[in-house]
Design a protein around this motif. Structure first.
Motif, short mmCIF file in Angstrom:
data_model
loop_
_atom_site.label_atom_id
_atom_site.label_comp_id
_atom_site.label_asym_id
_atom_site.label_seq_id
_atom_site.Cartn_x
_atom_site.Cartn_y
_atom_site.Cartn_z
N LEU A 113 0.83 -1.21 0.00
CA LEU A 113 0.00 0.00 0.00
C LEU A 113 0.86 1.25 0.00
N TRP A 158 -8.49 -1.87 -1.60
CA TRP A 158 -7.82 -1.97 -0.30
C TRP A 158 -8.18 -0.81 0.63
N PHE A 159 -9.01 0.12 0.18
CA PHE A 159 -9.38 1.28 0.98
C PHE A 159 -10.88 1.32 1.22
N PRO A 205 -10.83 7.37 2.95
CA PRO A 205 -9.41 7.55 2.60
C PRO A 205 -9.15 7.41 1.11
N PHE A 206 -9.99 6.64 0.41
CA PHE A 206 -9.80 6.53 -1.04
C PHE A 206 -10.11 7.86 -1.71
N ILE A 252 -0.90 4.35 8.52
CA ILE A 252 -2.00 3.59 7.94
C ILE A 252 -2.74 2.86 9.06
N ARG A 257 -8.56 -3.79 5.17
CA ARG A 257 -8.89 -2.60 4.39
C ARG A 257 -8.36 -1.39 5.15
N ALA A 258 -7.77 -0.46 4.40
CA ALA A 258 -7.24 0.76 5.00
C ALA A 258 -8.39 1.73 5.27
N THR A 259 -8.55 2.11 6.53
CA THR A 259 -9.61 3.03 6.91
C THR A 259 -9.07 4.43 7.17
N LEU A 273 -5.34 6.94 6.15
CA LEU A 273 -4.02 7.04 5.54
C LEU A 273 -3.54 8.47 5.69
#
Length: 143
Positions: free
Chosen positions: A42, A62-63, A67-68, A126, A136-138, A140
């Motif tokens: 990531l 992955w987000f 954050p995306f 992250i 999943r990235a919540t 960043l």
């Protein structure tokens, strides 16, 4: 003739019940893979997106949404800045160094990835959460 009682009304499903059923389901850390490879990839992917050599959509799965969207906005600003200066997109040369992780809750990993580049060293913070049997990235933050 004796009147028959009216049938009892059926309960109407509420949107809350449907939303709870369809919302992403939390996953325990025991049911998830080691987060370190994802943290490395990531970080590398985010740096490539900001450098303009990777499409931001490649990281979407992955987000989570917030954050995306922030990454898309930041990537668009970086593209406009490169265009205004007349600088072409170039693959960044970074060395991913130390990864510091902590787990404040089951199924949650908060990490800082130290990245060394030719001009400076940066930190990428992250937060990963286990959802639907994957990380999943919540959150960043590129510092």
């Amino acid at each position: 003739m004796v009147p028959t009682p009216a049938p009892a009304p059926r309960p109407i499903p509420t949107s809350v019940a449907v939303d709870d059923f369809l919302a992403p389901q939390r996953t325990s850390a025991a049911d998830l893979p080691d987060p370190e490879p994802l943290l490395r990839n990531l970080t590398r992917g985010v740096l490539e997106v900001l450098a303009g050599v990777r499409e931001v959509d490649q990281l979407a799965r992955w987000f989570t949404e917030e954050p995306f969207r922030a990454l898309v906005t930041r990537a668009n600003l970086a593209t406009r800045a490169r265009s205004a200066r007349g600088v072409p997109a170039a693959r960044p040369v970074h060395v991913i160094g130390t990864i510091l992780q902590s787990s404040p809750l089951d199924g949650v990993v908060e990490a800082v990835v130290i990245v060394s580049g030719p001009a400076r060293t940066r930190a990428v913070a992250i937060r990963l959460e286990g959802m639907d049997h994957r990380w999943r990235a919540t959150s960043l933050a590129l510092l």
